[in-house]
Design an enzyme around this catalytic site. Sequence first.
Site, PDB file in Angstrom:
ATOM      1  N   SER A 138       0.855  -1.180   0.000  1.00 19.63           N
ATOM      2  CA  SER A 138       0.000   0.000   0.000  1.00 19.63           C
ATOM      3  C   SER A 138       0.891   1.229   0.000  1.00 19.63           C
ATOM      4  O   SER A 138       2.047   1.170   0.462  1.00 19.63           O
ATOM      5  CB  SER A 138      -0.882  -0.001   1.260  1.00 19.63           C
ATOM      6  N   TYR A 148      -0.817  -0.894  10.416  1.00 15.42           N
ATOM      7  CA  TYR A 148      -1.109  -1.201   9.014  1.00 15.42           C
ATOM      8  C   TYR A 148       0.023  -0.697   8.121  1.00 15.42           C
ATOM      9  O   TYR A 148       0.576  -1.444   7.313  1.00 15.42           O
ATOM     10  CB  TYR A 148      -2.441  -0.585   8.586  1.00 15.42           C
TER      11      TYR A 148
END
Length: 257
Positions: A138, A148
Amino acid sequence: MTTALITGSTAGIGAAFARRLAAQGHNLVLVARDTKRLGEQATELHDRHGIEAEVLAADLSTEEGISSVEKRLGDRKHPVDLLVNNAGFGNKGRYLEVSMADELTMIKVHVEAVLRLTSAATEPMRARGRGGVINVASVAAFLPRGTYGASKAWVVQFTQGAAKDLSGSGVRLMALCPGFVRTEFHERAGMGTDNIPGWMWLDADKLVAAALADLARGKTVSIPDPRYKALMGVVKLTPRGLLGGVSSRTGRKYGPQ
């Protein structure tokens, strides 16, 4: 015909990879937790494109799930030529607002599973002298933003390092770093998306087409959109201390609601 194994195949980016690869004539091994959805996906892709679609129900947050996919990747009689490590999720909440159990589950799926499945796939690929791995990360990997982002930063660094070590073996590895993509990701995490500007959203099918083109070119990191390439260029020039504050404010604005 070559075979691609895709984790998290039934929705979002994983489903887009499945559609694209099936249309190109690749046989598939579809991996996800939902057996019913896997069966429906396999039937649709087989009927539409005439390819073989094998299903493997596995929860990559468990030892049993990771082991079952490792075993399939190590099957020398039915080799996998392309692995797409796409399975992943987000947690709603800032650091210390998310339970430790949920944080550790994220590490299990985003880090341990990616390491083990990449290793299980690339060993036989190296022996054959060909193959590819796409590890879905990401753009959050480039921002100081919680577990994350940290787990996705690991994916990028690991993939780049492994790609260097396997250089010349015929095995290509690439970290795919998308931005916001319209999938079930945010809904599953209970995150609001109404406040995310329209220009920040990416189309999953176009993203996958760009990613596969980047893999063919030999790239080890793919940011498959000019808008996000420009944003990440700015990020590289921004001092880390300032970036941390901006990332935190942006996360509150565009993150979980």
